[in-house]
Write an enzyme that holds these catalytic residues in place. Structure first.
Site, PDB file in Angstrom:
ATOM      1  N   HIS A  28      -7.361   0.089   5.888  1.00 30.52           N
ATOM      2  CA  HIS A  28      -7.109  -1.083   6.340  1.00 30.52           C
ATOM      3  C   HIS A  28      -7.281  -1.633   7.666  1.00 30.52           C
ATOM      4  O   HIS A  28      -7.614  -2.949   8.192  1.00 30.52           O
ATOM      5  CB  HIS A  28      -5.723  -1.559   5.603  1.00 30.52           C
ATOM      6  CG  HIS A  28      -5.635  -1.649   4.234  1.00 30.52           C
ATOM      7  ND1 HIS A  28      -6.217  -2.457   3.518  1.00 30.52           N
ATOM      8  CD2 HIS A  28      -4.796  -0.648   3.428  1.00 30.52           C
ATOM      9  CE1 HIS A  28      -5.804  -2.261   2.244  1.00 30.52           C
ATOM     10  NE2 HIS A  28      -5.211  -1.188   2.215  1.00 30.52           N
TER      11      HIS A  28
ATOM     12  N   SER B  27       0.684  -1.190  -0.046  1.00 26.68           N
ATOM     13  CA  SER B  27       0.141   0.040  -0.107  1.00 26.68           C
ATOM     14  C   SER B  27       0.841   1.271  -0.182  1.00 26.68           C
ATOM     15  O   SER B  27       1.820   1.337   0.603  1.00 26.68           O
ATOM     16  CB  SER B  27      -0.708  -0.065   1.370  1.00 26.68           C
ATOM     17  OG  SER B  27      -1.575  -1.103   1.041  1.00 26.68           O
TER      18      SER B  27
END
Length: 513
Positions: A443, A340
């Site tokens: 997340h 990410s």
């Protein structure tokens, strides 16, 4: 030689997907004789609609009860709204939020009636008839109160939701509301947005969505949208697109039957032997490994296609659903992780550097350790220029085209402080008790933990600007997802790996919990 599908995708993805106005204009153009076609670039050719007519059709769509009239009014309103000027769109939204809100006079009267009723006694065992009459009065007022607490524009939303094209139109309306709220802070408009958002969350529940594994065999019109809407790592060419949809890769999208051929959100997955440390190995892994050798599923990009669905967390459900599908289809996959970006780190770090440089000695924050300062000054030659180490670091990170990445000495000197401060940013910098970084918050609230920081993981201009080229792995441990999510949502607790925690030290040099 390029096939027809590739040519179609290439030609149609030179620009972003069409706006509702451009799309509507193209539909109109298609119905004209060839000699009568007009340029879509000429804004003056877009037929503007009269504000009062659009407002009247909106009013009729809410207050009329005859089905055939309602359908015509909804068509007139949705088409008319599209061709309003931005200023008149905003006037319509303000009118909708203020003039079609709930009737508070009626609400207050019903509340007064409710308070005037005598509560039934708990000991009225011998007078069931009297108790039943008292409860009936309560139920009637409460039913009327529930109805009165619904704003009139809820009727418009519900009727549009069941109208052809209405759900997509509602998403576009909310996108306009969000843009307007960036400029004005009006309570009624915030209430309108909140109400529409809650409706969209209900209508777009996972039970109403279809998961589709997007492949090269899908229509060119769909692949065009994947190229255009990819928001994390732009798809550079047809070879890149084909690789992302080929062996060792997966692309899953959530679709709604009312918006055919267009994913609301999609996620790209790489099947690999180990957790990826750089985006280069994900995007340019050629040839990919055999899928039966893979043990990790790496989520490396997730993109929403509808600005009006901001805050509607479809990604949470999409990730969980994809984990289930991949686990079922490929039992050899045992690790689920992301690679990410860290979009807010660069700006946060620059603000810290600027603040430290301007602060007096009493309030000055000690961002760098002595050994980090020395390494950076030695690598940059800053000590000879009389510059402070903070100024040197600022100049390096804001340099044109990130020239510091061309110097192995500077890359080495920046690595330790940049990674340590990034760990602090992800773990300790919070907003309303949650992670300041938007991707981290996404997340973590989905149940992931922070795994590993990766240095020089994204050398693109975007990656270097956002985070000095760093990326992070978030790990989804299947047995702990729900517990991790609840601990984060309820207490703001961020769980991380021991590797990540090694970067976090308190003021006394002790490792943080």
């Amino acid at each position: 030689m390029m096939n027809k599908k590739g040519l179609a995708i290439l030609m149609r993805t030179k620009t972003r997907p069409l706006s509702p106005v451009s799309s509507k204009l193209n539909q109109m153009q298609a119905s004209l004789p060839e000699g009568d076609k007009v340029s879509s670039q000429d804004a003056s050719l877009i037929p503007r609609r009269d504000f009062s007519q659009v407002r009247e059709s909106m009013h009729s769509a809410m207050l009329t009860n005859k089905t055939e009239i309602v359908d015509v009014a909804l068509d007139d309103f949705s088409e008319g709204y599209i061709f309003l000027s931005p200023e008149n769109r905003y006037k319509i939204l303000l009118s909708l939020s203020k003039e079609y809100d709930l009737n508070r006079t009626q609400v207050r009267e019903l509340m007064k009636q409710h308070l005037d009723l005598q509560l039934p006694s708990d000991k009225a065992e011998d007078n069931d008839h009297e108790e039943e009459g008292s409860l009936s009065a309560f139920y009637k007022i409460e039913r009327n109160l529930c109805q009165a607490l619904k704003p009139m524009y809820e009727v418009l939303f519900e009727r549009l939701n069941t109208h052809p094209g209405g759900l997509k139109f509602l998403s576009d309306i909310r996108a306009d509301i969000l843009r307007l709220l960036e400029d004005v802070n009006i309570a009624s408009l915030r209430a309108l947005d909140s109400h529409l958002k809650e409706k969209l969350i209900t209508w777009l529940s996972p039970a109403n969505l279809e998961l589709h594994n997007i492949t090269w065999d899908d229509p060119a019109s769909l692949l065009e949208k994947i190229v255009a809407y990819e928001a994390v790592h732009p798809i550079s060419n047809l070879i890149d697109l084909k690789r992302r949809l080929g062996i060792g890769r997966r692309c899953f999208g959530y679709f709604h039957p009312a918006i055919p051929g267009e994913p609301l959100i999609f996620i790209e997955v790489a099947l690999m032997k180990d957790v990826a440390a750089t985006i280069q190995e994900v995007l340019w892994d050629n040839p990919p490994i055999s899928e039966h050798e893979a043990s990790c599923a790496i989520f490396y990009s997730i993109s929403s296609t509808q600005p009006g669905l901001s805050g509607v967390n479809l990604g949470k459900f999409l990730i969980k659903r994809v984990v289930e599908v991949v686990k079922k289809d490929m039992p050899n996959i045992c690790v689920f992780a992301t690679l990410s970006p860290i979009p807010g780190y660069g700006q946060w770090l620059l603000s810290k550097l600027a603040s430290s440089e301007m602060s007096g000695s009493v309030f000055k924050e000690k961002l760098l350790k002595p050994e980090e300062e020395k390494a950076l000054m030695d690598a940059s030659g800053g000590s000879d220029l009389g510059s402070s180490v903070i100024k040197v670091m600022w100049n390096l990170l804001t340099s044109k085209n990130h020239e510091w990445t061309n110097s192995p000495n500077l890359v080495s000197a920046l690595r330790t402080p940049m990674m340590r401060l990034c760990a602090r940013y992800l773990m300790k910098e919070k907003k309303r008790g949650k992670a300041l970084d938007s991707v981290a918050n996404f997340h973590l609230q989905n149940g992931a933990i922070i795994g590993r920081l990766n240095w020089m993981a994204d050398r693109s201009q975007k990656g270097l600007t956002q985070s000095g080229g760093m990326m992070v792995n978030y790990i989804y441990r299947l047995d702990d997802i729900e517990d991790s999510a609840q601990a984060y949502l309820n207490e703001g607790h961020i769980e991380s790996s021991s590797d990540f925690r090694s970067y976090i030290e308190d003021d006394n040099g002790e490792r943080a919990d």
